[in-house]
Design a protein around this motif. Structure first.
Motif, PDB file in Angstrom:
ATOM      1  N   GLY A 136       0.877  -1.313  -0.152  1.00 59.13           N
ATOM      2  CA  GLY A 136      -0.229   0.019   0.186  1.00 59.13           C
ATOM      3  C   GLY A 136       0.867   1.453  -0.173  1.00 59.13           C
ATOM      4  N   GLY A 137       2.020   1.104   1.000  1.00 60.76           N
ATOM      5  CA  GLY A 137       2.445   2.987   0.763  1.00 60.76           C
ATOM      6  C   GLY A 137       3.896   2.864  -0.491  1.00 60.76           C
ATOM      7  N   VAL A 196       1.198   4.704  -3.030  1.00 61.67           N
ATOM      8  CA  VAL A 196       0.540   5.700  -2.556  1.00 61.67           C
ATOM      9  C   VAL A 196       1.865   6.561  -2.797  1.00 61.67           C
ATOM     10  CG1 VAL A 196       0.895   7.532  -0.842  1.00 61.67           C
ATOM     11  CG2 VAL A 196      -0.595   5.696  -0.613  1.00 61.67           C
ATOM     12  N   GLN A 209      -2.252   9.622   1.249  1.00 65.22           N
ATOM     13  CA  GLN A 209      -2.726   8.306   1.863  1.00 65.22           C
ATOM     14  C   GLN A 209      -3.646   7.926   1.909  1.00 65.22           C
ATOM     15  OE1 GLN A 209      -3.294   7.104   5.088  1.00 65.22           O
ATOM     16  NE2 GLN A 209      -3.553   4.931   3.881  1.00 65.22           N
ATOM     17  N   SER A 210      -4.644   8.640   2.128  1.00 63.15           N
ATOM     18  CA  SER A 210      -6.311   8.998   2.851  1.00 63.15           C
ATOM     19  C   SER A 210      -7.141   8.300   1.004  1.00 63.15           C
ATOM     20  CB  SER A 210      -6.600   9.251   3.392  1.00 63.15           C
ATOM     21  OG  SER A 210      -6.317  10.918   2.757  1.00 63.15           O
ATOM     22  N   VAL A 212      -5.709   7.339  -1.719  1.00 62.99           N
ATOM     23  CA  VAL A 212      -5.218   6.189  -1.809  1.00 62.99           C
ATOM     24  C   VAL A 212      -6.194   5.491  -1.446  1.00 62.99           C
ATOM     25  CG1 VAL A 212      -3.368   4.120  -2.741  1.00 62.99           C
ATOM     26  CG2 VAL A 212      -3.300   6.540  -3.293  1.00 62.99           C
ATOM     27  N   SER A 213      -5.923   5.189  -0.151  1.00 62.92           N
ATOM     28  CA  SER A 213      -6.461   3.933   0.725  1.00 62.92           C
ATOM     29  C   SER A 213      -8.068   3.815   0.282  1.00 62.92           C
ATOM     30  CB  SER A 213      -6.853   4.219   1.706  1.00 62.92           C
ATOM     31  OG  SER A 213      -5.485   4.234   2.532  1.00 62.92           O
ATOM     32  N   ARG A 271       1.527  -4.089   7.092  1.00 61.63           N
ATOM     33  CA  ARG A 271       1.304  -4.143   5.967  1.00 61.63           C
ATOM     34  C   ARG A 271       0.261  -4.850   4.858  1.00 61.63           C
ATOM     35  NH1 ARG A 271       8.232  -4.087   3.862  1.00 61.63           N
ATOM     36  NH2 ARG A 271       7.112  -5.859   4.895  1.00 61.63           N
TER      37      ARG A 271
END
Length: 104
Positions: free
Chosen positions: A32-33, A36, A43-44, A46-47, A67
């Protein structure tokens, strides 16, 4: 079936989500990181895009320690691919052909 296809289409209807899918195609098992950083959004944000894609079933997300590792779910695209393939009319099956009248 139509509802499922519409949900898939809706999940794909954002440029950031298409970027995420292309990234996952190129790098299966992307964290996930890393997504981003590659997509260049908060980040929010992309989440939220990942949540929508996961809810539609087009990606999977497995927790690996702190992760989450994301990957494409190619089988999820089959109904949409079948539908799009069916939109091609058979050869010679023309409907509503324009008149051959000359325009003034």
């Amino acid at each position: 079936m139509d509802i499922h296809i519409a949900e898939l289409a809706k999940a794909l209807a954002h440029p950031a989500r298409l970027r995420i899918l292309r990234l996952l195609l190129a790098t299966p098992g992307c964290i996930g990181g890393d997504i981003v950083g590659a997509v260049g959004l908060a980040q929010s944000t992309v989440s939220e895009h990942l949540r929508i894609l996961k809810a539609a079933g087009v990606i999977t997300g497995e927790i690996s320690g702190p992760r989450t590792c994301y990957a494409l779910n190619p089988d999820a695209f089959a109904p949409l691919a079948t539908f799009i393939g069916a939109l091609t009319p058979p050869e010679g099956a023309n409907c509503c052909l324009p008149d051959d009248k000359e325009t003034p």
